[in-house]
Each structure stands twice: as structure tokens, then as C-alpha cells.
Enzyme design. Structure first.
Site, short mmCIF file in Angstrom:
data_model
loop_
_atom_site.label_atom_id
_atom_site.label_comp_id
_atom_site.label_asym_id
_atom_site.label_seq_id
_atom_site.Cartn_x
_atom_site.Cartn_y
_atom_site.Cartn_z
CB SER A 162 123.97 76.44 61.59
OG SER A 162 122.21 76.47 60.86
CE1 TYR A 188 123.06 76.19 67.00
CE2 TYR A 188 121.56 77.04 64.17
CZ TYR A 188 122.28 76.09 65.49
OH TYR A 188 123.37 75.33 64.79
N1 LIG Z 1 124.33 68.66 62.83
C1 LIG Z 1 123.59 69.83 61.46
O1 LIG Z 1 122.42 69.41 61.62
C2 LIG Z 1 124.18 71.64 62.80
C3 LIG Z 1 123.77 71.77 61.11
C4 LIG Z 1 123.84 73.26 61.53
C5 LIG Z 1 125.16 73.97 61.57
N2 LIG Z 1 126.13 72.98 62.77
C6 LIG Z 1 126.62 73.63 63.47
O2 LIG Z 1 127.69 71.87 63.85
C7 LIG Z 1 128.46 71.99 64.77
C8 LIG Z 1 128.63 70.71 65.26
O3 LIG Z 1 127.61 70.22 66.11
P1 LIG Z 1 127.17 68.89 65.49
O4 LIG Z 1 125.82 68.90 64.80
O5 LIG Z 1 128.42 68.24 65.34
O6 LIG Z 1 126.68 68.55 67.00
P2 LIG Z 1 127.08 67.91 68.73
O7 LIG Z 1 127.31 66.30 67.83
O8 LIG Z 1 126.16 68.31 69.82
O9 LIG Z 1 128.73 68.53 69.02
C9 LIG Z 1 128.39 70.37 69.57
C10 LIG Z 1 129.60 69.84 70.45
O10 LIG Z 1 129.87 71.17 70.80
C11 LIG Z 1 130.39 71.14 72.24
N3 LIG Z 1 129.72 71.48 73.27
C12 LIG Z 1 128.28 72.16 73.76
N4 LIG Z 1 129.04 73.01 74.41
C13 LIG Z 1 129.95 73.40 74.79
C14 LIG Z 1 130.94 74.05 75.56
N5 LIG Z 1 129.74 74.90 76.97
N6 LIG Z 1 131.57 74.42 75.62
C15 LIG Z 1 132.61 73.35 74.65
N7 LIG Z 1 132.13 72.28 74.00
C16 LIG Z 1 130.60 72.83 73.66
C17 LIG Z 1 129.58 69.50 72.78
O11 LIG Z 1 130.93 69.37 72.98
P3 LIG Z 1 131.08 68.50 75.16
O12 LIG Z 1 129.76 68.19 75.38
O13 LIG Z 1 132.05 67.52 74.13
O14 LIG Z 1 131.83 69.15 75.60
C18 LIG Z 1 129.74 68.67 71.41
O15 LIG Z 1 130.41 67.65 71.12
C19 LIG Z 1 127.75 72.96 66.04
O16 LIG Z 1 128.51 74.52 66.14
C20 LIG Z 1 126.71 73.33 64.87
O17 LIG Z 1 125.70 74.97 64.94
C21 LIG Z 1 125.41 71.28 62.69
#
Ligand SMILES: NC(=O)c1ccc[n+]([C@@H]2O[C@H](COP(=O)([O-])OP(=O)(O)OC[C@H]3O[C@@H](n4cnc5c(N)ncnc54)[C@H](OP(=O)(O)O)[C@@H]3O)[C@@H](O)[C@H]2O)c1
Length: 322
Positions: A162, A188
């Protein structure tokens, strides 16, 4: 292109994951996507599978992936999708997942993550939850699957970091916030720096096994990631109006655009043999000094080979002491 020139592609910040893989055949490639049942993970799985890959979604609750698995079950759509249980914050679960994986692994996508947990929470091992989930769990997973990655001969590891890494170098004196005050965003950001350093560390150690690793910033996308941010903070960020409606600024991406840089690194032939780098908006990012005012690019502290080696040693020691 020389080894050190910045890699550019014909794609843009608006490209979708499907556009990145248009014409790319991933048939027979075995892949794991952590967190593949939510947010940009869903679109990552969908695009990789539609290009022919055999994708395993690693999620805490495999039932959350039912709809996505079902989408490919009839065989009408190219690709194979299944789901297995994995809790990155629980090393016993990581061990069990690794033990259950048989045969080569072509691509590991470390996508799962949590953001800005309001208070300092600890895992069963006593580790700060964001560092444990986003970094230590993925470190343990990648290390556990090293032989499987090697067996694939030209495997890739893709780490979803990120832009939050820019403001938070690794604090090697206190990575778990035991002495300094806990701050949700510092924790984070630090975990996201650790993830870039994981890609650098893998590239440094496992290149001779044909394994490359790169990290990326997916951009801003509304997903479940924001679930721990309270409304006042969302308003202060300009992401919510007074009535509680989300405000999607121009630079926000839709999930299938947010997944594009991930699938570029996971499946595009443009990345053959490329490792140890950081990408955003489908281009290799410019290296910047980092710090609280940095707004784009990749911070030098996240690509520093010495920091990558130091963090690798820290992770090995931490895991060994559990
Ligand atoms: N959205 C943004 O704007 C943004 C910006 C920068 C970076 N990112 C990065 O993109 C990635 C995906 O994020 P997203 O935006 O798609 O968020 P999201 O919809 O919350 O998806 C994140 C996933 O992480 C999984 N997770 C959380 N804790 C976990 C654990 N203990 N063990 C296994 N899985 C776990 C959850 O899966 P389950 O609950 O199904 O286990 C969830 O499906 C992340 O690494 C985030 O930091 C996102």
C-alpha cells in the site's frame, strides 16, 4: 531495457484486470490468492482464473468464496477456482494450509490484509495483529511453500502492499509497539513496508530457484478494508459526507481496476524474470525518500536490501520463538 531501468507497460491506472490479461493464457498455472473472497481479491481471482489458471482462494472462512467457486464450477467459464481455510494471524492455520498443499505452486499472491485496527490487538503468539496478519503470516506462508514454488521452476510471489508504507519505515527497535504508543496507521504502514521488504527478501534469497517476487500498491478502492475506520475519520479523509454516504473521489478505482496491478505481476509475460520491485497503476514506481509528506512512488526504506535482510532475520527469529 537494462537491469536497472524502470519497467513501464502500455497499461494505465484505469486498466482493468481483464484488460491486463487479454490474450494471456495461464492454463495449467497453479495459484494461491490470500484474501481472495473479498474486495480486490475477488477480481484478482476472477481475472486469473478466466485466463485459465487454477486458483485456490485462501480465506478464513471458505464459505465466503462459495459464489466465486460456483461461478467457475459448471465449466462454462475457463479456469478452476477452489477455496481453503487460512488464518494468517494463526501460525497453526498457516502450517495446516502449507501441509495441505501438494505439488508445484506457480504464483502466490499475498493479498489478504487488515487496516488501521483501532487498538493494539495481539495474536495467540502475542504479536501485534497488523504486523502478524499482513507480514508475519505471509512470511510464514511463503517460507512454508518455498519448495512448492521452487518446483514450479519460474514461480512468482506477488505482495499487495500500500502507499501507506511511504510514511512508516520498519522500526526495528520496536516493531510490535511494545514501548512506543500504538498508532493504527503507523502499524498498518509499517506492516506494508514489511511486505515490500518481503518481496525484496524473497528476490534476494530465492532467485536461484527461479522465483521472482514483486510488491504493489493497488490504489484506492472502497472494499471491506475500511471496516475498522470510524465515520469521523472517514469524513476527515474526505471519503464520507455528513449523511454517511461514501464519497468516491476521481482517483478511486473500481475493484476490477484495483486488481489490475496484482494480475500484471502475477500473470503478465511483461514481468518474466523481473523481481524485487514495486509497482503502482501498472508501472514500476519511482523511488522517493518517503516520510509523512510523500504522496506517491516507493520509499527507499522499503526497497533497502539491508533492511530486507534484517527483517528476514527478525521474522525467522520471531517465528522460531513462538
Ligand atoms: N482497498 C484499498 O483502497 C487498498 C489500498 C491499498 C492497499 N490495499 C491492500 O489490498 C489488499 C486487499 O484489500 P481489500 O481492499 O480487497 O480489502 P478486503 O475486502 O477487506 O479484503 C482483505 C481480505 O483479507 C483477508 N484477511 C484479513 N485477515 C485475515 C487473516 N487473519 N487471515 C487470512 N485472511 C485475512 C480477508 O479475508 P477473510 O475475511 O475472507 O479471511 C479479506 O478478504 C490488502 O492487503 C490491503 O492492505 C487496499
Amino acid at each position: 531495457m537494462t537491469a536497472n531501468s524502470r519497467l513501464t507497460t502500455p497499461f494505465t491506472a484505469r486498466s482493468t484486470a481483464a484488460e491486463i490479461l487479454d490474450g494471456v493464457d495461464l492454463t495449467g498455472r497453479r495459484m494461491i490468492v490470500t484474501g481472495g473472497a473479498s474486495g480486490i481479491g475477488v477480481e484478482t481471482v476472477r481475472a486469473l482464473a478466466r485466463a485459465g489458471a487454477e486458483v485456490t482462494i485462501a480465506t478464513r472462512d471458505p464459505r465466503r468464496a462459495d459464489a466465486l467457486v460456483e461461478e467457475f464450477a459448471s465449466g462454462a467459464t475457463r479456469g478452476v477456482v477452489s477455496a481453503s481455510a487460512l488464518d494468517l494471524a494463526d501460525l497453526a492455520s498457516v502450517d495446516a494450509f502449507v501441509a495441505g498443499w501438494q505439488g508445484p505452486l506457480d504464483v502466490l499472491v499475498a493479498n489478504a490484509g487488515i487496516m488501521a485496527i483501532p487498538t493494539r490487538q495481539l495474536t495467540a503468539q502475542g504479536w501485534e495483529l497488523q504486523l502478524a496478519t499482513n507480514y508475519l503470516g505471509h512470511f510464514a506462508l511463503a517460507r512454508g511453500l518455498h519448495d512448492n514454488l521452487r518446483a514450479a521452476e519460474a514461480a512468482r510471489v506477488v505482495v499487495v502492499s500500500s502507499g501507506a508504507h511511504l510514511a512508516a519505515p520498519l522500526d526495528f527497535d520496536d516493531p510490535q509497539f511494545e514501548r512506543r504508543p500504538y498508532d493504527p496507521w503507523s502499524a498498518y504502514g509499517q506492516s506494508k513496508t514489511a511486505e515490500v521488504l518481503l518481496a525484496v527478501g524473497i528476490s534476494r534469497r530465492w532467485a536461484e530457484d527461479g522465483i521472482t517476487a514483486n510488491a504493489l500498491n493497488p490504489g484506492y478502492i472502497f472494499t471491506n478494508l475500511q471496516r475498522h475506520i470510524d465515520d469521523d475519520t472517514m469524513r476527515a479523509m474526505g471519503a464520507m459526507d455528513e449523511a454517511g454516504n461514501l464519497i468516491e473521489a476521481d482517483y478511486y478505482k473500481k475493484p476490477d481496476q484495483g486488481a489490475s496491478t496484482t494480475v500484471l505481476l502475477a500473470g503478465s509475460p511483461l514481468l518474466d524474470g523481473i523481481g524485487g520491485r514495486y509497482f503502482d497503476d501498472n508501472q514500476e514506481a519511482e523511488v522517493v525518500p518517503g516520510g509523512p509528506d510523500a504522496t506517491g512512488g516507493v520509499a527507499a526504506h522499503a526497497l533497502d536490501p539491508a533492511a530486507a535482510d534484517r527483517l528476514w532475520a527478525y521474522a525467522e527469529k520471531t517465528l522460531a520463538a513462538r
